[in-house]
Design a protein around this motif. Structure first.
Motif, short mmCIF file in Angstrom:
data_model
loop_
_atom_site.label_atom_id
_atom_site.label_comp_id
_atom_site.label_asym_id
_atom_site.label_seq_id
_atom_site.Cartn_x
_atom_site.Cartn_y
_atom_site.Cartn_z
N MET A 84 38.69 28.84 40.37
CA MET A 84 39.91 28.15 39.95
C MET A 84 40.78 29.08 39.13
O MET A 84 40.31 29.85 38.31
N ILE A 85 42.09 28.97 39.36
CA ILE A 85 43.00 29.77 38.55
C ILE A 85 43.12 29.16 37.16
O ILE A 85 43.09 27.95 36.98
N GLN A 86 43.22 30.04 36.17
CA GLN A 86 43.54 29.60 34.82
C GLN A 86 45.06 29.53 34.73
O GLN A 86 45.77 30.17 35.50
N ALA A 103 46.44 31.47 45.63
CA ALA A 103 45.64 32.27 44.70
C ALA A 103 44.24 32.53 45.26
O ALA A 103 43.74 33.65 45.23
N ASN A 104 43.61 31.48 45.78
CA ASN A 104 42.27 31.62 46.36
C ASN A 104 42.29 32.61 47.52
O ASN A 104 41.37 33.43 47.67
N GLU A 122 37.02 35.72 39.34
CA GLU A 122 37.20 34.46 40.07
C GLU A 122 38.26 33.55 39.45
O GLU A 122 38.63 32.54 40.04
N ASN A 123 38.72 33.89 38.25
CA ASN A 123 39.64 33.02 37.53
C ASN A 123 40.94 33.74 37.15
O ASN A 123 41.24 33.91 35.97
N PRO A 124 41.73 34.19 38.13
CA PRO A 124 43.00 34.85 37.80
C PRO A 124 43.89 33.91 36.99
O PRO A 124 43.77 32.68 37.10
N LEU A 125 44.75 34.50 36.19
CA LEU A 125 45.59 33.71 35.28
C LEU A 125 46.97 33.47 35.89
O LEU A 125 47.68 34.42 36.23
N LEU A 126 47.33 32.20 36.05
CA LEU A 126 48.65 31.84 36.54
C LEU A 126 49.62 31.81 35.37
O LEU A 126 49.47 31.00 34.46
N LEU A 147 47.90 36.91 37.38
CA LEU A 147 47.27 38.10 36.81
C LEU A 147 45.85 38.19 37.35
O LEU A 147 44.98 37.39 37.03
N CYS A 148 45.61 39.21 38.19
CA CYS A 148 44.33 39.38 38.87
C CYS A 148 43.60 40.61 38.36
O CYS A 148 44.22 41.57 37.90
N PHE A 149 42.27 40.59 38.48
CA PHE A 149 41.46 41.74 38.09
C PHE A 149 40.44 42.03 39.18
O PHE A 149 39.81 41.13 39.73
N ALA A 150 40.26 43.33 39.47
CA ALA A 150 39.26 43.76 40.45
C ALA A 150 38.68 45.10 40.02
O ALA A 150 39.38 45.93 39.42
#
Length: 290
Positions: free
Chosen positions: A1-3, A235-236, A251-255, A267-270
């Protein structure tokens, strides 16, 4: 789920999270023998600022620029230079000559770091691809992709992942560009579809974001595409795309939303490093929580 970040200073919200990660990252990496860099692909002036005359060149759709994105904040470049323990190297990439001049002033301000600050005047995608093609065996980095619009093609993302050495923070333009280009009736211009194909790295997004709806009229049944994707679905989908090339993905990118609660960016992280990814993802997911 997106934050979700509710209202107000979304830019500051974004940078606060990146700041926390840089401190955690440099603290861990300072205990190892790797050389580790901070790379800012759209460094700007060291501050977050968007001028009126920049809009046409930085965004695919200039009218989508949100007023709040024009506020002045401490930029990611300056935040990286303030991080302790310090990074081994700092690479700031910027195409605009006037902004290069401003970035050069950082060397005078951060005199103890000046010899390790490299400022590159280049197209960000071109330089990143060249940099990622080098030998990363003894090097590591955090790369911050913070474009104002859809300037980052999927080919750049895959180049980053192939290094097996870079942690990526990516401000994906989910609201300010992508979602607005997804017409409800599915009637998307070929040029726009090609641009979205480049961003996602595949044309398959269309099948995920649209379904075929059938209705009946006086002449019988007729079918037409209808947008079914919301921000969570988009987002998913993008997180799954990142997973297809990176070792680990938060798994929880920030909207990030504006004061009217309209989504702007994701805001995504990998993490590309197999050994370091579990720790990196654990830290990033904690930072991304509300």
């Amino acid at each position: 789920m997106i934050q979700q970040s509710f209202g107000g200073d979304w830019t500051e919200e974004k940078l606060n999270r990146v700041r926390k990660y840089l401190v955690a990252y440099s603290t861990i990496m300072s205990k190892y023998k790797f050389r580790y860099a901070y790379i800012d692909a759209f460094a700007g002036t060291g501050y977050r600022e968007l001028k009126e005359d920049d809009e046409a060149s930085t965004l695919m759709l200039p009218e989508l620029v949100d007023q709040e994105s024009k506020k002045l904040f401490d930029g990611s470049a300056r935040i990286a230079l303030q991080t302790k323990p310090r990074f081994t190297k700092y690479i700031f990439i910027e195409k605009d000559e006037s902004k290069i001049a401003e970035l050069n002033k950082l060397k005078a301000e951060f005199t103890t770091l000046a010899d390790d600050i490299t400022i590159i005047q280049s197209d960000a995608n071109m330089y990143i691809n060249e940099l990622c093609a080098k030998n990363w065996k003894t090097n590591r980095a955090v790369l911050f992709l913070d474009p104002f619009g859809m300037q980052v093609p999927w080919s750049t993302i895959t180049s980053i992942a192939r290094t097996e050495a870079i942690d990526l923070w990516y401000l994906f333009p989910i609201g300010i560009a992508v979602n607005r280009l997804l017409k409800k009736d599915g009637n998307i211009k070929p040029s726009i579809r090609r641009r979205l194909d480049e961003v996602f790295g595949t044309p398959e997004w269309y099948e995920t974001f649209y379904s075929i709806r059938t209705e009946k009229d006086l002449f019988g049944n007729y079918s037409f595409p209808e947008k079914t994707a919301n921000f969570q679905v988009i987002a998913n989908y993008f997180v799954e795309r990142l997973k297809s090339v990176f070792e680990g993905v938060a798994e929880n990118p920030l909207l990030l939303v504006n004061s009217q609660n309209s989504p702007l960016y994701l805001l995504c992280f990998a993490s590309a490093n197999k050994k370091g990814a579990p720790t990196a993802i654990k830290i990033a997911q904690h930072i991304l929580k509300k």
